[in-house]
Design an enzyme around this catalytic site. Structure first.
Site, mmCIF file in Angstrom:
data_model
loop_
_atom_site.group_PDB
_atom_site.id
_atom_site.type_symbol
_atom_site.label_atom_id
_atom_site.label_comp_id
_atom_site.label_asym_id
_atom_site.label_seq_id
_atom_site.Cartn_x
_atom_site.Cartn_y
_atom_site.Cartn_z
ATOM 1 N N HIS A 1 6.817 10.238 -26.687
ATOM 2 C CA HIS A 1 5.486 10.577 -26.107
ATOM 3 C C HIS A 1 5.605 12.462 -26.889
ATOM 4 C CE1 HIS A 1 2.871 12.162 -23.392
ATOM 5 N NE2 HIS A 1 3.374 12.552 -22.706
ATOM 6 N N HIS B 1 -2.105 11.329 -26.887
ATOM 7 C CA HIS B 1 -2.147 10.222 -26.322
ATOM 8 C C HIS B 1 -3.053 8.804 -27.481
ATOM 9 C CE1 HIS B 1 -1.515 11.217 -22.141
ATOM 10 N NE2 HIS B 1 -0.950 11.179 -22.561
ATOM 11 N N LYS C 1 1.724 11.727 -10.732
ATOM 12 C CA LYS C 1 0.990 10.989 -11.363
ATOM 13 C C LYS C 1 2.225 9.408 -11.668
ATOM 14 C CE LYS C 1 -2.188 13.927 -13.789
ATOM 15 N NZ LYS C 1 -2.277 14.383 -15.298
ATOM 16 N N ARG D 1 0.330 -1.246 -0.217
ATOM 17 C CA ARG D 1 -0.171 0.301 -0.033
ATOM 18 C C ARG D 1 0.349 1.075 0.146
ATOM 19 N NH1 ARG D 1 -2.944 -3.196 4.205
ATOM 20 N NH2 ARG D 1 -4.966 -3.803 2.372
ATOM 21 N N GLU E 1 7.911 19.190 -24.140
ATOM 22 C CA GLU E 1 7.221 19.142 -23.181
ATOM 23 C C GLU E 1 7.311 20.685 -21.790
ATOM 24 O OE1 GLU E 1 4.908 17.892 -21.949
ATOM 25 O OE2 GLU E 1 4.890 15.533 -22.348
ATOM 26 N N HIS F 1 -2.307 16.453 -25.481
ATOM 27 C CA HIS F 1 -2.122 15.123 -24.643
ATOM 28 C C HIS F 1 -2.909 13.611 -25.191
ATOM 29 C CE1 HIS F 1 1.057 16.719 -22.438
ATOM 30 N NE2 HIS F 1 1.239 15.624 -22.081
ATOM 31 N N ASN G 1 -1.854 18.730 -20.002
ATOM 32 C CA ASN G 1 -2.149 17.937 -20.771
ATOM 33 C C ASN G 1 -2.275 18.278 -22.156
ATOM 34 O OD1 ASN G 1 -2.224 15.701 -19.451
ATOM 35 N ND2 ASN G 1 -3.450 15.274 -18.096
ATOM 36 N N LYS H 1 5.346 23.531 -13.177
ATOM 37 C CA LYS H 1 5.235 22.093 -12.866
ATOM 38 C C LYS H 1 4.970 22.558 -11.705
ATOM 39 C CE LYS H 1 3.787 17.685 -14.060
ATOM 40 N NZ LYS H 1 4.004 16.693 -14.421
ATOM 41 N N ARG I 1 -5.038 21.812 -13.264
ATOM 42 C CA ARG I 1 -3.941 20.852 -13.697
ATOM 43 C C ARG I 1 -4.173 20.317 -14.621
ATOM 44 N NH1 ARG I 1 -0.407 15.995 -9.754
ATOM 45 N NH2 ARG I 1 0.719 15.793 -11.847
ATOM 46 N N GLU J 1 -6.078 17.050 -9.967
ATOM 47 C CA GLU J 1 -6.458 17.086 -11.111
ATOM 48 C C GLU J 1 -8.133 17.683 -11.467
ATOM 49 O OE1 GLU J 1 -4.060 15.653 -14.643
ATOM 50 O OE2 GLU J 1 -5.906 15.840 -15.600
HETATM 51 P P1 NAD Z 1 11.180 6.610 -21.749
HETATM 52 O O1 NAD Z 1 11.727 6.540 -20.641
HETATM 53 O O2 NAD Z 1 10.833 5.846 -22.578
HETATM 54 O O3 NAD Z 1 12.907 7.233 -22.418
HETATM 55 C C1 NAD Z 1 13.508 8.111 -23.876
HETATM 56 C C2 NAD Z 1 14.649 6.673 -23.663
HETATM 57 O O4 NAD Z 1 15.886 6.985 -23.599
HETATM 58 C C3 NAD Z 1 14.934 5.441 -23.541
HETATM 59 O O5 NAD Z 1 15.157 4.542 -24.352
HETATM 60 C C4 NAD Z 1 15.743 5.349 -22.598
HETATM 61 O O6 NAD Z 1 16.055 4.038 -21.964
HETATM 62 C C5 NAD Z 1 16.552 6.300 -22.891
HETATM 63 N N1 NAD Z 1 17.340 7.198 -21.900
HETATM 64 C C6 NAD Z 1 16.793 7.631 -20.601
HETATM 65 N N2 NAD Z 1 18.072 8.391 -20.130
HETATM 66 C C7 NAD Z 1 18.223 8.240 -20.764
HETATM 67 C C8 NAD Z 1 20.063 8.969 -20.746
HETATM 68 N N3 NAD Z 1 20.025 9.965 -19.966
HETATM 69 N N4 NAD Z 1 21.423 8.243 -21.616
HETATM 70 C C9 NAD Z 1 20.337 8.028 -22.813
HETATM 71 N N5 NAD Z 1 19.683 7.323 -23.049
HETATM 72 C C10 NAD Z 1 18.720 7.668 -22.333
HETATM 73 O O7 NAD Z 1 10.689 8.235 -22.203
HETATM 74 P P2 NAD Z 1 10.522 9.618 -21.699
HETATM 75 O O8 NAD Z 1 10.247 10.842 -22.759
HETATM 76 O O9 NAD Z 1 11.568 9.941 -20.970
HETATM 77 O O10 NAD Z 1 8.783 9.729 -21.021
HETATM 78 C C11 NAD Z 1 8.078 9.320 -21.603
HETATM 79 C C12 NAD Z 1 6.724 8.955 -20.555
HETATM 80 O O11 NAD Z 1 6.591 9.618 -19.505
HETATM 81 C C13 NAD Z 1 5.713 7.960 -21.346
HETATM 82 O O12 NAD Z 1 5.534 7.233 -20.711
HETATM 83 C C14 NAD Z 1 4.603 9.235 -21.176
HETATM 84 O O13 NAD Z 1 3.342 9.335 -20.801
HETATM 85 C C15 NAD Z 1 5.502 10.041 -19.916
HETATM 86 N N6 NAD Z 1 4.664 11.501 -19.035
HETATM 87 C C16 NAD Z 1 4.411 10.659 -17.536
HETATM 88 C C17 NAD Z 1 4.800 12.569 -16.740
HETATM 89 C C18 NAD Z 1 3.589 11.937 -15.800
HETATM 90 O O14 NAD Z 1 3.174 13.496 -15.102
HETATM 91 N N7 NAD Z 1 4.222 11.291 -14.925
HETATM 92 C C19 NAD Z 1 3.841 13.628 -18.227
HETATM 93 C C20 NAD Z 1 5.075 13.164 -18.990
HETATM 94 C C21 NAD Z 1 4.803 12.043 -19.984
HETATM 95 N N1 GLY Z 2 2.417 15.458 -17.234
HETATM 96 C C1 GLY Z 2 0.786 16.559 -16.774
HETATM 97 C C2 GLY Z 2 0.696 15.642 -15.288
HETATM 98 O O1 GLY Z 2 1.806 15.809 -14.687
HETATM 99 O O2 GLY Z 2 -0.497 16.491 -14.737
#
Ligand code: NAD
Ligand code: GLY
Length: 361
Positions: free
Chosen positions: A262, A249, A140, A118, A182, A245, A242, A224, A238, A234
């Site tokens: 993404h 998405h 998130k 939990r 972003e 998005h 998006n 942020k 918040r 949200e």
């Molecule tokens: P990712 O995590 O897939 O990373 C992108 C690529 O870069 C991957 O191949 C990874 O292995 C590589 N990588 C990471 N760090 C590296 C480094 N320092 N050097 C070389 N390679 C490296 O993608 P992302 O763009 O970081 O994140 C996208 C994800 O985040 C999506 O799933 C999206 O839905 C999510 N997201 C979440 C939120 C949130 O608020 N939680 C907000 C925006 C996006």
């Molecule tokens: N990336 C959208 C949020 O964190 O709310």
């Protein structure tokens, strides 16, 4: 090193931004009271940065989970693998999980931490620009479902965010650009001055000039943190984070996870949102053109280059967390620096926008 705070009362936490933070033992020690620590990462990031993190944990019982790289592994199965490992290692409720990687690892690791017994403490150690400016901040967490992005998840805040800007030196150019989508978003939704700054500094950002990149991360995180402090779960403002998005998405799910990054899908979605805002008489066409130009200069796609009909897009958009009572809700732009979330949007105009934007592919 710069330190910002996400101000959430008893659950407030720092965001550290600076070079070589992954190997800053003193910084880690500040947040790791736990004797048992699990590091979750992937097979791209592990060879680059896992040893730096493990060197700070020599006095702990440490488990590492190295997942395959990719959005397609942000699944319940991957979360279950983490839980299996935690249980086998007899990790207790006061154990700590470190999510080392991009947004995929951050969202997945955070979700695993939120559910294990939990909820156990976790630290975000983001290593992509996108994760440093967005996904590691705000709590998130979650995984994808075959029918929709991020449909399974929890709001669960980390103990700290340790954003080591030195790690960006190994990031592929395409991933850097995805992160810029972003960064540009914050300018669009609430910070017109920042948008102007990005326009003036986009070449320095693409060159990875450390001062420019550091400033962009700090300003993005500040934006942020303010939004999350105002509306953690949200129920209002918040949702503006998006922007683009819902379209993005749908593109990610429709094309198949991993085809569009993404940030790339968000860039295309932002152009569709800007076009829709113009059609609804909210945004002026000159601003929409300025947005497309900046995204293009950031080396991001501004049109979908994939067979996806407007009808299919609408079906995919029906699975969106912003929808209320099954009704579609979309973020619109009033101006550069001002976003809104109207209660109703004319369905015909949405359809016409999609016909136009998808036909232009
Ligand atoms: P990712 O995590 O897939 O990373 C992108 C690529 O870069 C991957 O191949 C990874 O292995 C590589 N990588 C990471 N760090 C590296 C480094 N320092 N050097 C070389 N390679 C490296 O993608 P992302 O763009 O970081 O994140 C996208 C994800 O985040 C999506 O799933 C999206 O839905 C999510 N997201 C979440 C939120 C949130 O608020 N939680 C907000 C925006 C996006
Ligand atoms: N990336 C959208 C949020 O964190 O709310």
């Amino acid at each position: 090193m710069r330190t910002l705070t996400v101000d959430l009362g008893a659950r407030s936490y720092p965001i550290y931004i600076g070079g070589d933070l992954l190997s800053d033992r003193g910084l880690w020690a500040r947040h790791l009271a736990a004797k048992q620590v699990m590091v979750v990462t992937n097979d791209t990031v592990a060879p680059l940065y896992l040893d730096s993190v493990l060197a700070n944990l020599s006095d702990k019982q440490v488990e590492t989970v190295i997942l395959p790289d990719g959005e397609q592994y942000k699944t319940l199965d991957s979360a279950a693998w983490i839980w299996d490992r935690l249980i086998h290692a007899r990790f207790s409720r006061n154990a700590c999980l470190i999510a080392l990687g991009g947004g995929v690892i951050g969202d997945l690791g955070g979700f695993a931490a939120a559910c294990y017994q939990r909820g156990i403490p976790f630290v975000q150690a983001p290593t992509t620009l996108l994760a440093q400016v967005d996904s590691s901040v705000g709590g998130k967490t979650g995984v994808n479902h075959a029918l929709g992005k991020n449909m399974i998840g929890a709001f669960y805040q980390p103990l700290a965010v340790i954003a080591d800007t030195s790690s960006l030196t190994t990031l592929p150019d395409r991933e850097l650009s995805a992160g810029l989508a972003e960064v540009i978003k914050y300018g669009l939704i609430r910070d017109a001055a920042f948008f102007g700054w990005i326009e003036a500094n986009i070449d320095a950002l693409l060159r990875r000039d450390p001062t420019a990149v550091g400033w962009a991360i700090e300003r993005s995180c500040r934006n942020k943190a303010e939004v999350v402090t105002a509306d953690e779960h949200e129920s209002g403002v918040r949702a503006t984070l998006n922007l683009g998005h819902t379209f993005g998405h749908a593109i990610e799910t429709g094309a198949g996870y991993g085809v569009y990054l993404h940030g790339e899908a968000v860039a295309i979605g932002t152009c569709i949102a800007a076009d829709l805002s113009v059609r609804l008489g909210r945004l002026d066409p000159v601003s929409a053109a300025r947005i497309r130009e900046l995204l293009q200069r950031a080396r991001l796609p501004i049109r979908l280059n994939w067979e996806l009909s407007p009808l299919r897009m609408l079906e995919l958009m029906a699975v969106d967390k912003k929808n209320v009572d099954g009704r579609l809700r979309l973020i619109l732009l009033q101006a550069i620096g001002e976003a809104t979330l109207p209660l109703e949007i004319d369905g015909e105009t949405v359809r016409a926008t999609l016909e136009h934007c998808l036909a232009a592919a």
